[in-house]
Design an enzyme around this catalytic site. Structure first.
Site, PDB file in Angstrom:
ATOM      1  N   SER A  10     -10.577   3.860 -14.326  1.00  0.00           N
ATOM      2  CA  SER A  10     -12.127   4.382 -14.896  1.00  0.00           C
ATOM      3  C   SER A  10     -12.884   3.335 -14.454  1.00  0.00           C
ATOM      4  O   SER A  10     -13.950   3.714 -14.066  1.00  0.00           O
ATOM      5  CB  SER A  10     -11.898   4.631 -16.362  1.00  0.00           C
ATOM      6  N   LYS A 182     -15.099  -9.941 -27.143  1.00  0.00           N
ATOM      7  CA  LYS A 182     -14.463  -8.839 -27.231  1.00  0.00           C
ATOM      8  C   LYS A 182     -13.085  -8.770 -27.644  1.00  0.00           C
ATOM      9  O   LYS A 182     -12.443  -7.819 -28.120  1.00  0.00           O
ATOM     10  CB  LYS A 182     -14.855  -8.373 -25.685  1.00  0.00           C
TER      11      LYS A 182
END
Lengths: 301, 301
Positions: A10, A182
């Site tokens: 993706s 993250k």
């Protein structure tokens, strides 16, 4: 500027479709069949209500020579070993490499790579691959990039050109701090949502799930020696709320029978705990539950 | 011998249908509607390929006067408070009470009950309620009974009569040891199978789930100060294997939107850990995950 992108998942497809507006892009795929499909169909990019088809030059990754000015490595962490093997076998030393893996466990692999400049990135865009040549851009977010080794001139120039095509890059100076932010969010949100099969927002709205979130965060904070745990915890909650209606990537990976990124996320924290001789009780148990679910669904050892 | 049975769940119905072969049984239900249904239809007992219908005298529990020679309390642990309130409000002091709850947290409630003799039991039969008056007997197992307070004469006599109708009772001398055995198995198998939505056997056959089982067992063993942890662990594995194709009661409770017995099982262990100032990290997290799933499904606070 010639850009190579390795990996047609993706993120690889999203980058290739966008960057081709300003750069000469070659997309390197795992198999020649994938490259053929992309050369034939282009990349089909779905962005909200807008659809577009972008012509792209694709090659199997075995054909990558490392001669582009910048190569972006957009494979999963667990696919990195073969790419790194290929880098060390190249005839040339590549100039600039940008690694976009989740988690932190890829950093130790990057230390001995022969390349002039190495950068790492952290993607906050939401994207999902629809088929070999189609990608849906589900949510705009930041692309953060920080130097890991060498100078930053090339990435500054790259960032300016990206800004011009409305695909902005934010340059950060501290890669550890950038990636750890993250990692913390991924380590809290991904395993719990994947185990419980819930959307991200339920971790906050269900008071019992929230109690489990707090316990897990405290263990992560202890292992990472976080100096500002309250601020970091607020960051996690903000992401939970912002992505409240989303299913996490780990939940989707399990639902679709794919391997998850649990090794790069909780696996990294377990190794950190071992180095520091700390206990990681919840982290270890959640790690086992996700690995077990992976095995259940993929039928492998 | 007159027997009262309070609670018309799977165990109450199973006991009523079987014991009525040798005793004069009254079954006490939560509502008068339930009692009417049972008086009208009898109890429909499905036992493997055998089906039978047994006439039973049922009354709403508000009509219970405590005058039977033995009353068996077969409600869930979380329904016990109202029954105990009723016992303390009776005009008479009941002679013999047998409590059949799972877990251990009911023991502290039994300490102050006015009754001549109190017994506790642990059921290893598999049974599931089909509707108000129908029960399926899925697996034969032991019924263990031990004295909690007072003498054992009545339960000996009761046991002899039960043996004659092929519904055997095993008399144990140590109630703590008897209940803790079942608690350990319940505490390992029920929460993990309910969180992972798997059959009991997968906890052993999936090596990652098995790693989580071991971690949880070690925490339980530490809190309960088990003297023979290896033997106890083997007992848990034996039960996992024997019931390998079954879905645990906790998994079924969640699937059917019912309240689980998590408070009587992991809740008891959390309290034990607090008394001993021990940490119960995994136990607490699994407790929150189950409570969260309960809340998800039942839509309550």
């Amino acid at each position: 500027m010639k850009i190579g992108i390795i990996g047609a998942g993706s993120i690889g497809l999203l980058f290739a479709a966008n960057l081709s507006k300003a750069f000469s892009v070659t997309l390197y795929t795992k198999t020649s069949e994938q490259a053929e499909m992309i050369n034939k169909n282009g990349i089909y990019l779905q962005d909200g209500a807008t659809h577009s088809r972008v012509s792209i030059h694709a090659l199997p990754v075995s054909k990558w020579t490392g001669l582009e000015e910048l190569t972006i490595i957009a494979v999963k962490q667990y696919q990195l070993h073969s790419i790194i093997h290929q880098i060390t076998s190249l005839e040339c030393i590549p100039h600039n490499l940008l690694f976009l893996q989740n988690g932190m466990s890829h950093l130790k692999l990057l230390k001995n790579i022969p390349a002039t400049n190495i950068f790492v990135g952290s993607i906050e865009h939401g994207a999902s691959k629809i088929n070999t040549y189609s990608v849906s851009h589900n949510g705009k977010g930041a692309i953060n990039v920080a130097p890991f080794k060498g100078g930053i001139e090339i990435i500054k120039e790259f960032g300016e050109l990206c800004a011009a095509i409305d695909f902005p890059i934010t340059l950060k100076d501290d890669f550890y701090n950038m990636l750890i932010n993250k990692l913390i969010a991924n380590a809290v949100i991904n395993p719990l949502t994947a185990i419980l099969q819930i959307k991200n927002g339920e971790l906050i709205t269900n008071t019992f799930y929230f109690a489990a979130v707090k316990k897990l965060f405290l263990e992560i904070s202890f292992i990472l020696n976080l100096e500002d745990p309250i601020k970091r915890f607020r960051d996690v909650l903000r992401i939970c709320k912002k992505t409240g209606h989303n299913r996490s990537s780990m939940l989707k990976d399990l639902e679709e029978g794919r391997r998850t990124e649990i090794d790069a996320i909780l696996g990294f924290l377990i190794e950190e705990a071992q180095v520091q001789r700390k206990t990681a009780t919840n982290i270890e148990s959640y790690y086992y539950l996700i690995k077990g679910k992976e095995k259940d669904r993929r039928g492998v050892n």
